[in-house]
Write a protein that holds these residues in place. Sequence first.
Motif, PDB file in Angstrom:
ATOM      1  N   GLU A  96       0.829  -1.204   0.000  1.00 12.40           N
ATOM      2  CA  GLU A  96       0.000   0.000   0.000  1.00 12.40           C
ATOM      3  C   GLU A  96       0.864   1.254   0.000  1.00 12.40           C
ATOM      4  N   ARG A  97       1.956   1.220   0.793  1.00 15.30           N
ATOM      5  CA  ARG A  97       2.849   2.377   0.847  1.00 15.30           C
ATOM      6  C   ARG A  97       3.525   2.603  -0.503  1.00 15.30           C
ATOM      7  N   GLU A  98       3.993   1.511  -1.110  1.00 16.34           N
ATOM      8  CA  GLU A  98       4.643   1.637  -2.413  1.00 16.34           C
ATOM      9  C   GLU A  98       3.662   2.114  -3.481  1.00 16.34           C
ATOM     10  N   LYS A  99       2.431   1.626  -3.380  1.00 15.61           N
ATOM     11  CA  LYS A  99       1.410   2.064  -4.338  1.00 15.61           C
ATOM     12  C   LYS A  99       1.143   3.556  -4.192  1.00 15.61           C
ATOM     13  N   SER A 100       1.038   4.000  -2.928  1.00 10.67           N
ATOM     14  CA  SER A 100       0.793   5.415  -2.678  1.00 10.67           C
ATOM     15  C   SER A 100       1.967   6.265  -3.146  1.00 10.67           C
ATOM     16  N   GLU A 101       3.191   5.801  -2.844  1.00 10.21           N
ATOM     17  CA  GLU A 101       4.376   6.552  -3.266  1.00 10.21           C
ATOM     18  C   GLU A 101       4.486   6.597  -4.783  1.00 10.21           C
ATOM     19  N   THR A 102       4.166   5.480  -5.423  1.00 13.65           N
ATOM     20  CA  THR A 102       4.224   5.447  -6.890  1.00 13.65           C
ATOM     21  C   THR A 102       3.236   6.432  -7.493  1.00 13.65           C
ATOM     22  N   ARG A 103       2.028   6.467  -6.907  1.00 13.65           N
ATOM     23  CA  ARG A 103       1.011   7.394  -7.419  1.00 13.65           C
ATOM     24  C   ARG A 103       1.437   8.845  -7.221  1.00 13.65           C
ATOM     25  N   ILE A 104       1.993   9.114  -6.023  1.00 10.36           N
ATOM     26  CA  ILE A 104       2.389  10.496  -5.717  1.00 10.36           C
ATOM     27  C   ILE A 104       3.571  10.935  -6.573  1.00 10.36           C
ATOM     28  N   TYR A 105       4.598  10.087  -6.608  1.00  7.61           N
ATOM     29  CA  TYR A 105       5.823  10.494  -7.287  1.00  7.61           C
ATOM     30  C   TYR A 105       5.705  10.432  -8.806  1.00  7.61           C
ATOM     31  N   PHE A 110       5.019  16.721 -13.159  1.00  8.38           N
ATOM     32  CA  PHE A 110       3.844  17.533 -13.500  1.00  8.38           C
ATOM     33  C   PHE A 110       3.571  18.560 -12.409  1.00  8.38           C
ATOM     34  N   ALA A 111       3.763  18.138 -11.141  1.00  8.46           N
ATOM     35  CA  ALA A 111       3.547  19.055 -10.021  1.00  8.46           C
ATOM     36  C   ALA A 111       4.522  20.226 -10.082  1.00  8.46           C
ATOM     37  N   LYS A 112       5.761  19.954 -10.479  1.00  9.99           N
ATOM     38  CA  LYS A 112       6.739  21.039 -10.613  1.00  9.99           C
ATOM     39  C   LYS A 112       6.287  22.051 -11.669  1.00  9.99           C
ATOM     40  N   ASP A 113       5.686  21.540 -12.738  1.00  7.43           N
ATOM     41  CA  ASP A 113       5.216  22.439 -13.794  1.00  7.43           C
ATOM     42  C   ASP A 113       4.039  23.297 -13.330  1.00  7.43           C
ATOM     43  N   LEU A 114       3.341  22.828 -12.291  1.00  5.96           N
ATOM     44  CA  LEU A 114       2.207  23.594 -11.779  1.00  5.96           C
ATOM     45  C   LEU A 114       2.632  24.742 -10.864  1.00  5.96           C
ATOM     46  N   LEU A 115       3.852  24.703 -10.369  1.00  9.90           N
ATOM     47  CA  LEU A 115       4.278  25.706  -9.393  1.00  9.90           C
ATOM     48  C   LEU A 115       4.196  27.142  -9.929  1.00  9.90           C
ATOM     49  N   PHE A 157      -8.445  25.602  -7.588  1.00 10.76           N
ATOM     50  CA  PHE A 157      -7.128  25.120  -7.991  1.00 10.76           C
ATOM     51  C   PHE A 157      -6.303  24.687  -6.775  1.00 10.76           C
ATOM     52  N   GLN A 158      -6.317  25.486  -5.720  1.00 11.11           N
ATOM     53  CA  GLN A 158      -5.562  25.149  -4.511  1.00 11.11           C
ATOM     54  C   GLN A 158      -6.088  23.854  -3.879  1.00 11.11           C
ATOM     55  N   ASP A 159      -7.400  23.674  -3.889  1.00  7.76           N
ATOM     56  CA  ASP A 159      -7.982  22.436  -3.345  1.00  7.76           C
ATOM     57  C   ASP A 159      -7.527  21.221  -4.150  1.00  7.76           C
ATOM     58  N   ALA A 160      -7.495  21.365  -5.479  1.00  5.02           N
ATOM     59  CA  ALA A 160      -7.056  20.258  -6.335  1.00  5.02           C
ATOM     60  C   ALA A 160      -5.588  19.936  -6.095  1.00  5.02           C
ATOM     61  N   VAL A 161      -4.784  20.970  -5.907  1.00  8.42           N
ATOM     62  CA  VAL A 161      -3.358  20.775  -5.641  1.00  8.42           C
ATOM     63  C   VAL A 161      -3.151  20.003  -4.337  1.00  8.42           C
ATOM     64  N   GLY A 204       7.818  27.684  -1.060  1.00  9.38           N
ATOM     65  CA  GLY A 204       8.334  26.349  -1.360  1.00  9.38           C
ATOM     66  C   GLY A 204       7.227  25.316  -1.269  1.00  9.38           C
ATOM     67  N   TYR A 205       7.412  24.194  -1.979  1.00  8.17           N
ATOM     68  CA  TYR A 205       6.379  23.155  -2.005  1.00  8.17           C
ATOM     69  C   TYR A 205       7.027  21.769  -1.941  1.00  8.17           C
ATOM     70  N   LYS A 206       6.225  20.812  -1.477  1.00  8.72           N
ATOM     71  CA  LYS A 206       6.660  19.418  -1.452  1.00  8.72           C
ATOM     72  C   LYS A 206       5.498  18.528  -1.854  1.00  8.72           C
ATOM     73  N   ILE A 207       5.833  17.320  -2.302  1.00  8.75           N
ATOM     74  CA  ILE A 207       4.819  16.310  -2.585  1.00  8.75           C
ATOM     75  C   ILE A 207       5.242  15.039  -1.852  1.00  8.75           C
ATOM     76  N   GLY A 208       4.414  14.604  -0.947  1.00 13.28           N
ATOM     77  CA  GLY A 208       4.824  13.487  -0.093  1.00 13.28           C
ATOM     78  C   GLY A 208       6.002  13.924   0.752  1.00 13.28           C
ATOM     79  N   ASP A 209       7.084  13.145   0.700  1.00  9.95           N
ATOM     80  CA  ASP A 209       8.301  13.483   1.438  1.00  9.95           C
ATOM     81  C   ASP A 209       9.352  14.146   0.550  1.00  9.95           C
ATOM     82  N   ARG A 210       9.022  14.417  -0.686  1.00 12.49           N
ATOM     83  CA  ARG A 210       9.992  14.984  -1.622  1.00 12.49           C
ATOM     84  C   ARG A 210       9.766  16.482  -1.803  1.00 12.49           C
TER      85      ARG A 210
END
Length: 223
Positions: A96-105, A110-115, A157-161, A204-210
């Motif tokens: 489950e953790r790997e699945k979640s990390e895979t989905r997030i990372y 794409f998240a960087k392009d949204l900044l 937009f902020q809610d979606a992010v 600054g922004y992060k996604i998960g632990d990154r």
Amino acid sequence: MNRNERIHTMFLKNTIEMSSEEAMGETNSSEMNDNSSSSDKQSPEVQGASKAQSEEVSKMSTLEAECAAAQAKLTETHDRMLRIAADSENMRKRMEREKSETRIYAIQEFAKDLLPVIDAFDKAMSAIELTQINFETEEGKKIAGIVEGVQLVSKVFQDAVRKHGIERLPGKDTPFNPTYHNAIAKVVDSSLKQETVIDEFMAGYKIGDRILRTAMVRVGAPD
């Protein structure tokens, strides 16, 4: 009584006594034989009972040993099942953790392009807060509709992010953290007890632990 008669009488008496002794001897011998015979008859029964008792003791010992072995086997099986269950639970959590990390990372780039888009909305909202427009005038009412539209789009937009795990890093008035903050300026402030972010030039922004981007800040430090 003459001499011959006395001799005859004594002979008869001795004969009778001897006959009595022989009869008693035969009786005693018969009783001994009977006792011996009875003893011989009981001996196999006693031996049989003793043998049966020994067999019962042997069976009980065997059963006790089998019960002990079965209990040990049951304990071993129970421990093995617990280990299997624990391993399965750990594997499930890891998957489950790997699945979640895979989905997030997977959306990290794409998240960087949204900044920059997020930055643009932040600047727009800051400009709206600083504006001195009178929304009661006709011109102000027209602008008010635009402002409300921008605010609504920014909120959606902020809610979606946030829904996709993109979070803003701690900024102004928080302790300086080199993992989160890029200090482009530093000033001395004797009122501070520790290094603190006193201005934020870019969030600054992060996604998960990154970390997607560190915040550009000015840091105040005590003497």
